[in-house]
Design an enzyme around this catalytic site. Structure first.
Site, PDB file in Angstrom:
ATOM      1  N   TYR A   1     -35.342  34.133  -6.335  1.00 49.40           N
ATOM      2  CA  TYR A   1     -34.536  34.770  -5.275  1.00 49.40           C
ATOM      3  C   TYR A   1     -35.027  36.199  -5.036  1.00 49.40           C
ATOM      4  O   TYR A   1     -35.221  36.614  -3.890  1.00 49.40           O
ATOM      5  CB  TYR A   1     -33.069  34.756  -5.714  1.00 49.40           C
ATOM      6  CG  TYR A   1     -32.073  35.322  -4.727  1.00 49.40           C
ATOM      7  CD1 TYR A   1     -31.612  34.556  -3.653  1.00 49.40           C
ATOM      8  CD2 TYR A   1     -31.555  36.605  -4.878  1.00 49.40           C
ATOM      9  CE1 TYR A   1     -30.666  35.065  -2.760  1.00 49.40           C
ATOM     10  CE2 TYR A   1     -30.617  37.123  -3.999  1.00 49.40           C
ATOM     11  CZ  TYR A   1     -30.173  36.346  -2.943  1.00 49.40           C
ATOM     12  OH  TYR A   1     -29.235  36.865  -2.062  1.00 49.40           O
ATOM     13  N   ALA A   2     -35.255  36.935  -6.136  1.00 48.23           N
ATOM     14  CA  ALA A   2     -35.718  38.324  -5.998  1.00 48.23           C
ATOM     15  C   ALA A   2     -37.079  38.368  -5.307  1.00 48.23           C
ATOM     16  O   ALA A   2     -37.328  39.227  -4.447  1.00 48.23           O
ATOM     17  CB  ALA A   2     -35.787  38.996  -7.371  1.00 48.23           C
TER      18      ALA A   2
ATOM     19  N   ALA B   1     -38.314  36.148  -3.224  1.00 49.86           N
ATOM     20  CA  ALA B   1     -38.148  35.761  -1.817  1.00 49.86           C
ATOM     21  C   ALA B   1     -37.559  36.921  -1.012  1.00 49.86           C
ATOM     22  O   ALA B   1     -37.975  37.186   0.126  1.00 49.86           O
ATOM     23  CB  ALA B   1     -37.241  34.537  -1.730  1.00 49.86           C
TER      24      ALA B   1
ATOM     25  N   VAL C   1     -33.984  26.929   9.302  1.00 53.27           N
ATOM     26  CA  VAL C   1     -34.703  28.115   9.795  1.00 53.27           C
ATOM     27  C   VAL C   1     -36.204  28.093   9.482  1.00 53.27           C
ATOM     28  O   VAL C   1     -36.972  28.823  10.105  1.00 53.27           O
ATOM     29  CB  VAL C   1     -34.108  29.436   9.243  1.00 53.27           C
ATOM     30  CG1 VAL C   1     -32.793  29.760   9.915  1.00 53.27           C
ATOM     31  CG2 VAL C   1     -33.986  29.421   7.727  1.00 53.27           C
TER      32      VAL C   1
ATOM     33  N   GLY D   1     -22.957  30.227  10.226  1.00 53.38           N
ATOM     34  CA  GLY D   1     -21.773  29.521   9.751  1.00 53.38           C
ATOM     35  C   GLY D   1     -21.303  30.040   8.405  1.00 53.38           C
ATOM     36  O   GLY D   1     -20.258  29.628   7.907  1.00 53.38           O
TER      37      GLY D   1
ATOM     38  N   SER E   1     -31.725  41.564  -0.117  1.00 48.73           N
ATOM     39  CA  SER E   1     -30.721  41.636  -1.186  1.00 48.73           C
ATOM     40  C   SER E   1     -31.087  42.781  -2.113  1.00 48.73           C
ATOM     41  O   SER E   1     -32.269  43.152  -2.230  1.00 48.73           O
ATOM     42  CB  SER E   1     -30.710  40.332  -1.985  1.00 48.73           C
ATOM     43  OG  SER E   1     -29.932  40.481  -3.163  1.00 48.73           O
TER      44      SER E   1
HETATM   45  N1  LIG Z   1     -22.909  37.241  -0.762  1.00 46.70           N
HETATM   46  C1  LIG Z   1     -23.661  38.100  -1.450  1.00 46.70           C
HETATM   47  O1  LIG Z   1     -23.235  38.652  -2.479  1.00 46.70           O
HETATM   48  C2  LIG Z   1     -25.043  38.452  -0.965  1.00 46.70           C
HETATM   49  C3  LIG Z   1     -25.689  39.560  -1.531  1.00 46.70           C
HETATM   50  C4  LIG Z   1     -26.977  39.898  -1.101  1.00 46.70           C
HETATM   51  C5  LIG Z   1     -27.593  39.137  -0.126  1.00 46.70           C
HETATM   52  N2  LIG Z   1     -26.950  38.066   0.409  1.00 46.70           N
HETATM   53  C6  LIG Z   1     -27.678  37.303   1.431  1.00 46.70           C
HETATM   54  O2  LIG Z   1     -26.930  37.298   2.622  1.00 46.70           O
HETATM   55  C7  LIG Z   1     -27.234  36.112   3.364  1.00 46.70           C
HETATM   56  C8  LIG Z   1     -25.924  35.435   3.756  1.00 46.70           C
HETATM   57  O3  LIG Z   1     -25.255  35.044   2.562  1.00 46.70           O
HETATM   58  P1  LIG Z   1     -23.694  34.688   2.503  1.00 46.70           P
HETATM   59  O4  LIG Z   1     -23.138  35.405   1.349  1.00 46.70           O
HETATM   60  O5  LIG Z   1     -23.069  34.833   3.847  1.00 46.70           O
HETATM   61  O6  LIG Z   1     -23.800  33.149   2.066  1.00 46.70           O
HETATM   62  P2  LIG Z   1     -23.136  31.846   2.670  1.00 46.70           P
HETATM   63  O7  LIG Z   1     -23.498  30.761   1.718  1.00 46.70           O
HETATM   64  O8  LIG Z   1     -21.714  32.084   2.992  1.00 46.70           O
HETATM   65  O9  LIG Z   1     -23.935  31.660   4.053  1.00 46.70           O
HETATM   66  C9  LIG Z   1     -25.274  31.283   4.109  1.00 46.70           C
HETATM   67  C10 LIG Z   1     -25.435  30.335   5.293  1.00 46.70           C
HETATM   68  O10 LIG Z   1     -26.836  30.032   5.433  1.00 46.70           O
HETATM   69  C11 LIG Z   1     -26.945  28.658   5.781  1.00 46.70           C
HETATM   70  N3  LIG Z   1     -28.285  28.190   5.407  1.00 46.70           N
HETATM   71  C12 LIG Z   1     -28.806  28.091   4.157  1.00 46.70           C
HETATM   72  N4  LIG Z   1     -30.052  27.621   4.224  1.00 46.70           N
HETATM   73  C13 LIG Z   1     -30.349  27.434   5.539  1.00 46.70           C
HETATM   74  C14 LIG Z   1     -31.494  26.967   6.233  1.00 46.70           C
HETATM   75  N5  LIG Z   1     -32.604  26.580   5.590  1.00 46.70           N
HETATM   76  N6  LIG Z   1     -31.446  26.922   7.588  1.00 46.70           N
HETATM   77  C15 LIG Z   1     -30.334  27.294   8.255  1.00 46.70           C
HETATM   78  N7  LIG Z   1     -29.214  27.730   7.637  1.00 46.70           N
HETATM   79  C16 LIG Z   1     -29.227  27.796   6.305  1.00 46.70           C
HETATM   80  C17 LIG Z   1     -25.832  27.968   4.988  1.00 46.70           C
HETATM   81  O11 LIG Z   1     -25.492  26.703   5.540  1.00 46.70           O
HETATM   82  C18 LIG Z   1     -24.717  28.999   5.083  1.00 46.70           C
HETATM   83  O12 LIG Z   1     -23.845  28.751   6.186  1.00 46.70           O
HETATM   84  C19 LIG Z   1     -28.126  35.262   2.454  1.00 46.70           C
HETATM   85  O13 LIG Z   1     -29.471  35.439   2.821  1.00 46.70           O
HETATM   86  C20 LIG Z   1     -27.889  35.858   1.081  1.00 46.70           C
HETATM   87  O14 LIG Z   1     -29.004  35.655   0.246  1.00 46.70           O
HETATM   88  C21 LIG Z   1     -25.703  37.707   0.021  1.00 46.70           C
END
Ligand SMILES: NC(=O)c1ccc[n+]([C@@H]2O[C@H](COP(=O)([O-])OP(=O)(O)OC[C@H]3O[C@@H](n4cnc5c(N)ncnc54)[C@H](O)[C@@H]3O)[C@@H](O)[C@H]2O)c1
Length: 243
Positions: free
Chosen positions: A151-152, A154, A60, A11, A138
């Site tokens: 975060y780093a 994890a 998750v 989502g 990440s």
């Molecule tokens: N956006 C960035 O700059 C970036 C950079 C590096 C890594 N990431 C990683 O990419 C992934 C996606 O991030 P995004 O930017 O799309 O963020 P986002 O917040 O748009 O999406 C993350 C989704 O994960 C869901 N979520 C969170 N915890 C959950 C759980 N325990 N169980 C089930 N669903 C859960 C949230 O409801 C959300 O819909 C993440 O792991 C994030 O750490 C993002």
């Protein structure tokens, strides 16, 4: 090709784009997210475009919920061929203010959540002697990030999981890879303080990454053509970090 994909965080910004593109290539997609409305919106968009999808509201890191959702996805669509893990969150906290609760929560969602989902789908992939796992780590997991110690850590745990699991599952036709994105333009980036987002967005390419950049990388790693790539970490940062 058509297969069956599970997308966690489906989502969210990255997960939604991955789910839509996997569906566009012909996969049935089970969209998992702890936010039921967000998961359903992605699944509805796939179905409205003529694809096959279902949504699951779950955490998750909850093994029972994940096992039940896996069983329902297999019963609805067949053996799972692709797992992409994008569920996660980010929060900047100075090291001395970091509580054990925040540390544990971050490790639980990212590291435990990736382990739980990977373990749940593995029997189905072994059964088909084919599988593609793509975990979203990440750049912070590769190079560290101030104010982001939990975060780093994890995200680095996901890299260890990737490298060990590829060795264990390779003989079963399953590849396991990780993507380490730099700043990607999603709702998560908008929650970060502007000065940190700007610092993280600096790179030689000169633009912030997009969910499409991540999704196209997932699509390749999840294709049959990527059968010799496993245990890899794709640095998707516009050159922000080189090693
Ligand atoms: N956006 C960035 O700059 C970036 C950079 C590096 C890594 N990431 C990683 O990419 C992934 C996606 O991030 P995004 O930017 O799309 O963020 P986002 O917040 O748009 O999406 C993350 C989704 O994960 C869901 N979520 C969170 N915890 C959950 C759980 N325990 N169980 C089930 N669903 C859960 C949230 O409801 C959300 O819909 C993440 O792991 C994030 O750490 C993002």
């Amino acid at each position: 090709m058509s297969g069956v994909s599970v997308v966690t965080g489906g989502g969210g910004g990255i997960g939604r784009e991955v789910a839509l593109r996997l569906a566009a290539r012909g996969d049935a997609v089970s969209v998992w997210d702890r936010d039921p409305d967000a998961a359903r919106t992605t699944a509805d968009a796939i179905v409205e475009a003529g694809g096959r999808a279902e949504s699951e509201a779950l955490d998750v890191a909850d093994q029972d919920q994940v096992r039940d959702a896996t069983a329902r996805a297999i019963s609805a669509f067949g053996n799972i061929s692709t797992l992409m893990t994008g569920a996660g969150y980010s929060r900047f906290v100075d090291f001395l203010d970091l509580t054990i609760e925040e540390w544990t929560s971050m490790l639980t969602v990212h590291a435990t959540g990736t382990f739980v989902c990977a373990q749940a789908v593995t029997p189905s992939m072994i059964d088909a002697h084919f599988g593609r796992m793509v975990f979203i780590s990440s750049l912070a997991g590769l190079s560290g990030s101030a104010g982001h110690v939990h975060y780093a850590a994890a995200k680095a745990a996901i890299l260890g999981l990737t490298k060990a699991l590829c060795k264990e599952l390779g003989p079963s036709g399953i590849t396991v890879n990780a993507i380490a994105p730099g700043a990607i333009d999603t709702p998560m980036l908008k929650l970060i303080k502007p000065e940190i987002a700007e610092r993280n967005s600096n790179n030689p390419v000169g633009r912030v990454g997009t969910p499409a950049d991540v999704a196209e990388t997932v699509l390749f790693l999840a294709s049959p053509q990527a059968s010799f790539i496993t245990g890899a970490v794709v640095n998707l940062s516009g050159g922000a970090y080189t090693y």
